[in-house]
Design a protein around this motif. Sequence first.
Motif, PDB file in Angstrom:
ATOM      1  N   LEU A 118       0.836  -1.194   0.000  1.00 38.76           N
ATOM      2  CA  LEU A 118       0.000   0.000   0.000  1.00 38.76           C
ATOM      3  C   LEU A 118       0.877   1.253   0.000  1.00 38.76           C
ATOM      4  O   LEU A 118       1.974   1.254   0.570  1.00 38.76           O
ATOM      5  CB  LEU A 118      -0.913   0.000   1.220  1.00 38.76           C
ATOM      6  N   PRO A 119       0.410   2.329  -0.615  1.00 37.88           N
ATOM      7  CA  PRO A 119       1.216   3.561  -0.673  1.00 37.88           C
ATOM      8  C   PRO A 119       1.644   4.026   0.710  1.00 37.88           C
ATOM      9  O   PRO A 119       0.861   4.001   1.667  1.00 37.88           O
ATOM     10  CB  PRO A 119       0.258   4.566  -1.333  1.00 37.88           C
ATOM     11  N   GLY A 120       2.900   4.426   0.811  1.00 34.57           N
ATOM     12  CA  GLY A 120       3.464   4.903   2.062  1.00 34.57           C
ATOM     13  C   GLY A 120       4.209   3.833   2.845  1.00 34.57           C
ATOM     14  O   GLY A 120       5.006   4.169   3.735  1.00 34.57           O
ATOM     15  N   LYS A 121       3.967   2.564   2.534  1.00 37.73           N
ATOM     16  CA  LYS A 121       4.682   1.495   3.242  1.00 37.73           C
ATOM     17  C   LYS A 121       6.159   1.485   2.844  1.00 37.73           C
ATOM     18  O   LYS A 121       6.536   1.909   1.742  1.00 37.73           O
ATOM     19  CB  LYS A 121       4.059   0.120   2.924  1.00 37.73           C
ATOM     20  N   GLU A 122       6.976   0.965   3.742  1.00 37.26           N
ATOM     21  CA  GLU A 122       8.398   0.783   3.441  1.00 37.26           C
ATOM     22  C   GLU A 122       8.541  -0.288   2.370  1.00 37.26           C
ATOM     23  O   GLU A 122       7.940  -1.361   2.467  1.00 37.26           O
ATOM     24  CB  GLU A 122       9.145   0.407   4.719  1.00 37.26           C
ATOM     25  N   ALA A 123       9.333  -0.002   1.347  1.00 34.92           N
ATOM     26  CA  ALA A 123       9.383  -0.853   0.152  1.00 34.92           C
ATOM     27  C   ALA A 123      10.395  -1.977   0.310  1.00 34.92           C
ATOM     28  O   ALA A 123      11.455  -2.006  -0.321  1.00 34.92           O
ATOM     29  CB  ALA A 123       9.689  -0.010  -1.077  1.00 34.92           C
ATOM     30  N   ASP A 124      10.051  -2.933   1.186  1.00 33.72           N
ATOM     31  CA  ASP A 124      10.837  -4.158   1.348  1.00 33.72           C
ATOM     32  C   ASP A 124      10.133  -5.259   0.565  1.00 33.72           C
ATOM     33  O   ASP A 124       8.927  -5.473   0.747  1.00 33.72           O
ATOM     34  CB  ASP A 124      10.910  -4.580   2.816  1.00 33.72           C
ATOM     35  N   PHE A 125      10.878  -5.983  -0.275  1.00 39.24           N
ATOM     36  CA  PHE A 125      10.222  -7.057  -1.010  1.00 39.24           C
ATOM     37  C   PHE A 125      11.215  -8.134  -1.440  1.00 39.24           C
ATOM     38  O   PHE A 125      12.434  -7.927  -1.455  1.00 39.24           O
ATOM     39  CB  PHE A 125       9.431  -6.532  -2.212  1.00 39.24           C
ATOM     40  N   VAL A 126      10.641  -9.299  -1.756  1.00 35.00           N
ATOM     41  CA  VAL A 126      11.420 -10.456  -2.173  1.00 35.00           C
ATOM     42  C   VAL A 126      10.958 -10.865  -3.564  1.00 35.00           C
ATOM     43  O   VAL A 126       9.765 -10.829  -3.871  1.00 35.00           O
ATOM     44  CB  VAL A 126      11.281 -11.621  -1.163  1.00 35.00           C
ATOM     45  N   VAL A 127      11.912 -11.250  -4.386  1.00 34.98           N
ATOM     46  CA  VAL A 127      11.639 -11.686  -5.757  1.00 34.98           C
ATOM     47  C   VAL A 127      11.862 -13.196  -5.813  1.00 34.98           C
ATOM     48  O   VAL A 127      12.976 -13.674  -5.573  1.00 34.98           O
ATOM     49  CB  VAL A 127      12.561 -10.968  -6.764  1.00 34.98           C
ATOM     50  N   LEU A 128      10.798 -13.944  -6.100  1.00 35.31           N
ATOM     51  CA  LEU A 128      10.867 -15.408  -6.104  1.00 35.31           C
ATOM     52  C   LEU A 128      10.845 -15.937  -7.537  1.00 35.31           C
ATOM     53  O   LEU A 128      10.059 -15.473  -8.372  1.00 35.31           O
ATOM     54  CB  LEU A 128       9.689 -15.994  -5.335  1.00 35.31           C
ATOM     55  N   ASP A 129      11.697 -16.925  -7.784  1.00 31.92           N
ATOM     56  CA  ASP A 129      11.839 -17.498  -9.116  1.00 31.92           C
ATOM     57  C   ASP A 129      11.221 -18.894  -9.147  1.00 31.92           C
ATOM     58  O   ASP A 129      11.775 -19.836  -8.571  1.00 31.92           O
ATOM     59  CB  ASP A 129      13.327 -17.572  -9.472  1.00 31.92           C
ATOM     60  N   PRO A 130      10.083 -19.062  -9.808  1.00 32.41           N
ATOM     61  CA  PRO A 130       9.444 -20.379  -9.852  1.00 32.41           C
ATOM     62  C   PRO A 130      10.187 -21.384 -10.732  1.00 32.41           C
ATOM     63  O   PRO A 130       9.789 -22.549 -10.805  1.00 32.41           O
ATOM     64  CB  PRO A 130       8.045 -20.078 -10.417  1.00 32.41           C
ATOM     65  N   ARG A 131      11.254 -20.948 -11.378  1.00 33.01           N
ATOM     66  CA  ARG A 131      12.082 -21.849 -12.192  1.00 33.01           C
ATOM     67  C   ARG A 131      13.492 -21.979 -11.625  1.00 33.01           C
ATOM     68  O   ARG A 131      14.437 -22.285 -12.356  1.00 33.01           O
ATOM     69  CB  ARG A 131      12.127 -21.345 -13.640  1.00 33.01           C
TER      70      ARG A 131
END
Length: 438
Positions: free
Chosen positions: A379-392
């Motif tokens: 959601l807008p304003g949240k700290e932009a922490d994220f993980v990128v997962l590779d299904p391959r």
Amino acid sequence: MTDSPHPLRAVRGEFVHFLADPAAYGDNALEHFVDGVLVVRDGHVAELGPAAAVLTKLPAGTPLTDYRGKLILPGFIDTHIHYAQTDIIASHGEQLLTWLEKYTFPAEARFADPAHAAEVAAFFCDELLKNGTTTALAFATVHPASVDALFTAAQRRRMRLIAGKVLMDRHCPDFLRDTAARGAAESKALIERWHGRDRLLYALTPRFAPTSTPEQMRLAGRLFAEHPGVYLQSHVAENRAEADWVARLYPEARSYLGVYDRFGQLGARAVFAHCLWLDDADRRRIADTGTAISFCPTANLFLGSGLFDLGRARALGIRVGLGTDIGAGTSFSMLQTLSEAYKVLQLSGQTLSAASAFHLATLGGAHSLYLDGRIGNFLPGKEADFVVLDPRATPLLARRSAGCTTLGERLFVLMMLGDDRAVAATHVLGEVTWQRPE
């Protein structure tokens, strides 16, 4: 572009995040963009939406990272972990109380050396990021320098970390024993030094009721009351022998949980790991006080402690997050931890959908830590922490994922077959902090 150290940037890929708990709200709890763009400004979410709509609004020259073909979720949140036990993970064959004596206490003694603490803290934080975990609630040791080392390592990586010095003034080796007064004084000094600094938060940390005298427990409860915003973390009802021991030490308490309650240690931002051997009166007290539980499936299985009743916790409205509980836990990977959570619940006649699992690891964990206003989704304003997962990421994952027909099936395959190899990248405040070598 701005002159900010964290300028406007964009990320493209397949996005999944949660707006609520799928166990309560079903499909309406989840938002999914097959081809989406996340816009990050100064480390915070500015916008998330379909690529076709968002790309046309981006200023010319905005850096764009393209992760198409991969799934992007909010960074994982580990609500119970011991950084000082990193080097004893996969130590063979004991139950809780013997585990502490044989493995934990000797390992934690080494953290009297600040250089050792700093080396382990750096490895620990890097291992979290390698596994897509961007926020953790962690135990240090009795040594104040162990807390300094962990917060310093997390601060350098701009991670959101909650941690604290272990309080332990009885039923432990002399080389790890503090006193009630010294433990309180050192905790207060650490709160003043670290709490609220950048993304760091402090947690008062009595190891568990047997290793703290009533005086130490009283002082910990007083510090919890005197410092709004500070956390409290401990263990409760992990093992039957442990619960019996507490009953002998505190015969006046109605239950193991009642010991903490008596000393003012329940409430918002109090998090107790395990909570296996509780009755409904305890569970209702946890719910009524806004206290949270950390569900630690790999540790509970590894130590033979018991099976967590997630269904009952949900029915009573208890805040629940997920913990790896390194080093009794057997993996830093939240994907592997979700896999074991599914199996624990199967043994209890319950089930865990993929949506509910990933909610536990993201927004559910944030909610349990009272941080869902800052992290846990896009959601807008949240700290932009994220993980990128590779299904391959592995041949088996690629083969199995190719046969999936729904998002739920793809997520389930990732949590059952995935591990750190499935993490293509981890971003903290929008910036890459770990990337899998190609």
